[in-house]
Write a protein that holds these residues in place. Structure first.
Motif, PDB file in Angstrom:
ATOM      1  N   MET A  44      -4.982 -13.169 -54.334  1.00  0.00           N
ATOM      2  CA  MET A  44      -4.021 -14.632 -53.802  1.00  0.00           C
ATOM      3  C   MET A  44      -2.725 -13.936 -52.989  1.00  0.00           C
ATOM      4  SD  MET A  44      -3.772 -18.216 -53.835  1.00  0.00           S
ATOM      5  CE  MET A  44      -4.920 -18.788 -54.820  1.00  0.00           C
ATOM      6  N   LEU A  45      -2.426 -12.993 -53.976  1.00  0.00           N
ATOM      7  CA  LEU A  45      -0.817 -12.860 -53.841  1.00  0.00           C
ATOM      8  C   LEU A  45      -1.412 -12.561 -52.004  1.00  0.00           C
ATOM      9  CD1 LEU A  45       1.910 -12.523 -54.172  1.00  0.00           C
ATOM     10  CD2 LEU A  45       1.327 -10.096 -55.142  1.00  0.00           C
ATOM     11  N   ALA A  46      -2.222 -10.926 -51.783  1.00  0.00           N
ATOM     12  CA  ALA A  46      -1.891 -10.269 -50.874  1.00  0.00           C
ATOM     13  C   ALA A  46      -2.221 -11.447 -49.763  1.00  0.00           C
ATOM     14  CB  ALA A  46      -4.090  -9.459 -50.925  1.00  0.00           C
ATOM     15  N   GLU A  47      -3.553 -12.537 -50.132  1.00  0.00           N
ATOM     16  CA  GLU A  47      -3.155 -14.235 -48.759  1.00  0.00           C
ATOM     17  C   GLU A  47      -1.890 -14.269 -48.926  1.00  0.00           C
ATOM     18  OE1 GLU A  47      -5.929 -16.257 -50.017  1.00  0.00           O
ATOM     19  OE2 GLU A  47      -7.706 -14.954 -49.776  1.00  0.00           O
ATOM     20  N   VAL A  48      -0.801 -14.843 -49.353  1.00  0.00           N
ATOM     21  CA  VAL A  48       0.179 -15.239 -48.991  1.00  0.00           C
ATOM     22  C   VAL A  48       1.209 -14.204 -48.270  1.00  0.00           C
ATOM     23  CG1 VAL A  48       2.566 -16.020 -50.046  1.00  0.00           C
ATOM     24  CG2 VAL A  48       0.173 -16.298 -50.986  1.00  0.00           C
ATOM     25  N   LEU A  49       1.233 -12.682 -49.066  1.00  0.00           N
ATOM     26  CA  LEU A  49       1.546 -11.538 -48.172  1.00  0.00           C
ATOM     27  C   LEU A  49       1.435 -12.024 -46.792  1.00  0.00           C
ATOM     28  CD1 LEU A  49       2.048  -8.954 -51.068  1.00  0.00           C
ATOM     29  CD2 LEU A  49       4.058 -10.936 -50.106  1.00  0.00           C
ATOM     30  N   ARG A  50       0.570 -11.794 -46.031  1.00  0.00           N
ATOM     31  CA  ARG A  50      -0.517 -12.009 -44.936  1.00  0.00           C
ATOM     32  C   ARG A  50       0.261 -12.478 -44.326  1.00  0.00           C
ATOM     33  NH1 ARG A  50      -5.443  -9.409 -47.262  1.00  0.00           N
ATOM     34  NH2 ARG A  50      -5.779 -11.921 -47.686  1.00  0.00           N
ATOM     35  N   PHE A  62       6.323 -13.428 -39.838  1.00  0.00           N
ATOM     36  CA  PHE A  62       7.494 -12.606 -39.222  1.00  0.00           C
ATOM     37  C   PHE A  62       7.667 -11.716 -38.535  1.00  0.00           C
ATOM     38  CE2 PHE A  62      10.204 -11.299 -43.200  1.00  0.00           C
ATOM     39  CZ  PHE A  62      10.091 -12.199 -44.130  1.00  0.00           C
ATOM     40  N   LEU A  63       6.329 -11.506 -37.704  1.00  0.00           N
ATOM     41  CA  LEU A  63       6.290 -11.346 -36.876  1.00  0.00           C
ATOM     42  C   LEU A  63       6.096 -12.299 -35.004  1.00  0.00           C
ATOM     43  CD1 LEU A  63       2.870  -9.293 -37.428  1.00  0.00           C
ATOM     44  CD2 LEU A  63       4.765  -8.561 -36.989  1.00  0.00           C
ATOM     45  N   GLN A 101      -8.146 -17.933 -42.174  1.00  0.00           N
ATOM     46  CA  GLN A 101      -8.862 -17.592 -43.419  1.00  0.00           C
ATOM     47  C   GLN A 101      -8.091 -18.248 -45.023  1.00  0.00           C
ATOM     48  OE1 GLN A 101     -10.524 -14.136 -44.509  1.00  0.00           O
ATOM     49  NE2 GLN A 101     -11.934 -14.268 -43.224  1.00  0.00           N
ATOM     50  N   ALA A 102      -6.353 -18.070 -44.036  1.00  0.00           N
ATOM     51  CA  ALA A 102      -5.288 -18.673 -45.302  1.00  0.00           C
ATOM     52  C   ALA A 102      -5.363 -20.161 -45.449  1.00  0.00           C
ATOM     53  CB  ALA A 102      -3.584 -18.156 -44.701  1.00  0.00           C
ATOM     54  N   ARG A 103      -4.886 -20.552 -46.749  1.00  0.00           N
ATOM     55  CA  ARG A 103      -4.903 -21.671 -46.835  1.00  0.00           C
ATOM     56  C   ARG A 103      -3.358 -23.062 -46.220  1.00  0.00           C
ATOM     57  NH1 ARG A 103      -6.842 -21.468 -53.606  1.00  0.00           N
ATOM     58  NH2 ARG A 103      -8.830 -20.480 -52.604  1.00  0.00           N
ATOM     59  N   LYS A 104      -3.347 -23.656 -46.067  1.00  0.00           N
ATOM     60  CA  LYS A 104      -2.708 -24.650 -45.129  1.00  0.00           C
ATOM     61  C   LYS A 104      -1.636 -24.122 -46.491  1.00  0.00           C
ATOM     62  CE  LYS A 104      -5.933 -26.095 -42.390  1.00  0.00           C
ATOM     63  NZ  LYS A 104      -6.680 -25.032 -43.397  1.00  0.00           N
ATOM     64  N   TRP A 105      -1.449 -24.629 -48.023  1.00  0.00           N
ATOM     65  CA  TRP A 105       0.143 -24.244 -47.809  1.00  0.00           C
ATOM     66  C   TRP A 105       0.426 -22.477 -48.001  1.00  0.00           C
ATOM     67  CZ3 TRP A 105       0.539 -20.441 -52.327  1.00  0.00           C
ATOM     68  CH2 TRP A 105      -0.685 -19.998 -52.955  1.00  0.00           C
ATOM     69  N   GLN A 106      -0.370 -21.950 -48.034  1.00  0.00           N
ATOM     70  CA  GLN A 106      -0.060 -20.488 -47.543  1.00  0.00           C
ATOM     71  C   GLN A 106       1.250 -20.931 -46.618  1.00  0.00           C
ATOM     72  OE1 GLN A 106      -3.656 -18.676 -48.299  1.00  0.00           O
ATOM     73  NE2 GLN A 106      -3.353 -17.990 -50.419  1.00  0.00           N
ATOM     74  N   LEU A 107       0.314 -20.898 -45.343  1.00  0.00           N
ATOM     75  CA  LEU A 107       0.802 -21.266 -43.861  1.00  0.00           C
ATOM     76  C   LEU A 107       2.202 -22.146 -43.821  1.00  0.00           C
ATOM     77  CD1 LEU A 107      -2.919 -22.144 -42.483  1.00  0.00           C
ATOM     78  CD2 LEU A 107      -1.060 -20.053 -41.837  1.00  0.00           C
ATOM     79  N   LEU A 108       2.155 -22.631 -45.157  1.00  0.00           N
ATOM     80  CA  LEU A 108       3.460 -23.510 -44.884  1.00  0.00           C
ATOM     81  C   LEU A 108       4.611 -22.486 -45.529  1.00  0.00           C
ATOM     82  CD1 LEU A 108       5.010 -26.037 -44.539  1.00  0.00           C
ATOM     83  CD2 LEU A 108       4.478 -26.682 -46.929  1.00  0.00           C
ATOM     84  N   TRP A 109       4.259 -21.916 -46.832  1.00  0.00           N
ATOM     85  CA  TRP A 109       4.904 -21.530 -47.170  1.00  0.00           C
ATOM     86  C   TRP A 109       5.441 -19.873 -46.836  1.00  0.00           C
ATOM     87  CZ3 TRP A 109       8.057 -21.081 -51.745  1.00  0.00           C
ATOM     88  CH2 TRP A 109       8.200 -20.093 -52.285  1.00  0.00           C
ATOM     89  N   GLY A 110       4.480 -19.312 -45.728  1.00  0.00           N
ATOM     90  CA  GLY A 110       5.531 -18.439 -44.746  1.00  0.00           C
ATOM     91  C   GLY A 110       6.113 -18.695 -43.907  1.00  0.00           C
ATOM     92  N   LEU A 111       5.401 -19.886 -43.142  1.00  0.00           N
ATOM     93  CA  LEU A 111       6.803 -20.773 -41.989  1.00  0.00           C
ATOM     94  C   LEU A 111       8.186 -20.285 -43.026  1.00  0.00           C
ATOM     95  CD1 LEU A 111       7.411 -21.976 -39.652  1.00  0.00           C
ATOM     96  CD2 LEU A 111       6.404 -23.832 -40.125  1.00  0.00           C
ATOM     97  N   ILE A 112       8.200 -21.485 -44.148  1.00  0.00           N
ATOM     98  CA  ILE A 112       9.511 -21.348 -44.981  1.00  0.00           C
ATOM     99  C   ILE A 112      10.296 -20.145 -44.885  1.00  0.00           C
ATOM    100  CG2 ILE A 112      10.672 -22.643 -46.772  1.00  0.00           C
ATOM    101  CD1 ILE A 112       8.318 -23.776 -46.473  1.00  0.00           C
ATOM    102  N   VAL A 113       9.646 -19.297 -45.686  1.00  0.00           N
ATOM    103  CA  VAL A 113      10.120 -17.768 -45.814  1.00  0.00           C
ATOM    104  C   VAL A 113      10.555 -17.381 -44.533  1.00  0.00           C
ATOM    105  CG1 VAL A 113       9.413 -15.922 -47.031  1.00  0.00           C
ATOM    106  CG2 VAL A 113       8.437 -17.761 -48.240  1.00  0.00           C
ATOM    107  N   SER A 114       9.278 -17.039 -44.387  1.00  0.00           N
ATOM    108  CA  SER A 114      10.144 -16.079 -42.527  1.00  0.00           C
ATOM    109  C   SER A 114      11.339 -16.713 -41.773  1.00  0.00           C
ATOM    110  CB  SER A 114       9.111 -16.002 -41.416  1.00  0.00           C
ATOM    111  OG  SER A 114       8.581 -17.607 -41.110  1.00  0.00           O
ATOM    112  N   GLU A 115      11.221 -17.905 -41.882  1.00  0.00           N
ATOM    113  CA  GLU A 115      12.631 -19.187 -41.361  1.00  0.00           C
ATOM    114  C   GLU A 115      14.102 -18.484 -42.334  1.00  0.00           C
ATOM    115  OE1 GLU A 115      14.239 -20.886 -38.276  1.00  0.00           O
ATOM    116  OE2 GLU A 115      12.162 -20.194 -38.475  1.00  0.00           O
TER     117      GLU A 115
END
Length: 256
Positions: A1-7, A13-14, A93-107
């Motif tokens: 789970m954590l690895a997916e969130v970090l990815r 970020f990229l 493969q990432a879940r939608k909430w993981q994508l949303l979390w990635g967007l928020i953190v990177s921004e």
């Protein structure tokens, strides 16, 4: 789970780094505009004491960070639709909430580069001794209310993202909301100069509660937390309902 969130976070970020490389002039112009607004308020209403210096600089920086985040969330669905990459994003493969979390953190992370630059220069303009005299008394309050206010603005961004799935071009509305929060939250114009009507609307403003907290101390923190929690809840409800609607009607990849 954590690895997916970090990815997911790494992928955003990229993407954000690529945006910086291509549009760094646009980001720099935006920074200059923020300085013009800030300097205008200083010349019109000079800072009187340390507490006001902390409120003005922290408040403006919090708005700057929140504005970048809310604008990104409100426009991200439309951007992906314009680029034709919605299917690629949704097929990961990432879940939608993981994508949303990635967007928020990177921004937030990349926006802090510009916000920190603004903060540092504003600090020099106002005067470090004046600012430091206020920080010694209100540092904890500023950090606490700033964190709560940022969470509330995340909720506002989720609302805009959800609305953009149905109405698409909510960018204009987002700008109106952001500049209302800039002018009438209390750090751009002192609260005593804000009409009573706007004080009524500010009951639901996470940034206005930051200013109230700076003026009244920890006594307001429960109300600030409640307002931010309501925005987060409203954002989740609207985003989920509009996501289901867009998926059901086949409008996820449409930009009109």
């Amino acid at each position: 789970m954590l690895a997916e969130v970090l990815r997911a976070i790494l992928s955003f970020f990229l993407k954000k780094r690529a945006e910086f490389r291509s549009y760094w002039i646009d980001f720099l112009v935006g920074l200059c505009i923020k300085f013009i607004f800030f300097l205008g308020t200083l010349y019109a209403m000079p800072i009187q004491d340390g507490n006001e210096a902390v409120t003005r600089i922290f408040g403006f920086s919090l708005w700057y960070l929140s504005a970048n985040l809310v604008a990104k969330l409100g426009n991200s669905a439309l951007e992906e639709a314009y680029l034709g990459t919605v299917e690629q994003v949704l097929s990961t493969q990432a879940r939608k909430w993981q994508l949303l979390w990635g967007l928020i953190v990177s921004e937030i992370f990349f926006s802090l580069i510009w916000v920190s630059t603004f903060f540092g220069v504003a600090l020099v303009i106002v005067g470090i001794p004046t600012f430091w005299s206020g920080v010694k008394q209100t540092a904890f309050i500023a950090i606490a209310y700033g964190f709560v206010g940022l969470l509330g603005m995340v909720g506002v961004g989720l609302v805009m993202l959800g609305l953009s799935l149905r109405f698409k071009r909510v960018g204009a509305i987002t700008e109106i909301v952001l500049y209302y929060l800039l002018v009438f939250s209390g750090f751009f114009l002192p609260p005593k100069f804000i009409p009573e009507t706007f004080h009524f609307f500010n009951v639901m403003s996470p940034l206005a509660w930051f200013v109230k907290g700076m003026l009244n101390g920890v006594n307001e923190i429960a109300y600030a937390i409640l307002v931010s929690a309501l925005w987060l809840l409203l954002g989740v409800v609207i985003l989920k309902s509009q996501w289901n609607w867009a998926r059901r009607t086949g409008r996820l990849s449409s930009y009109v």
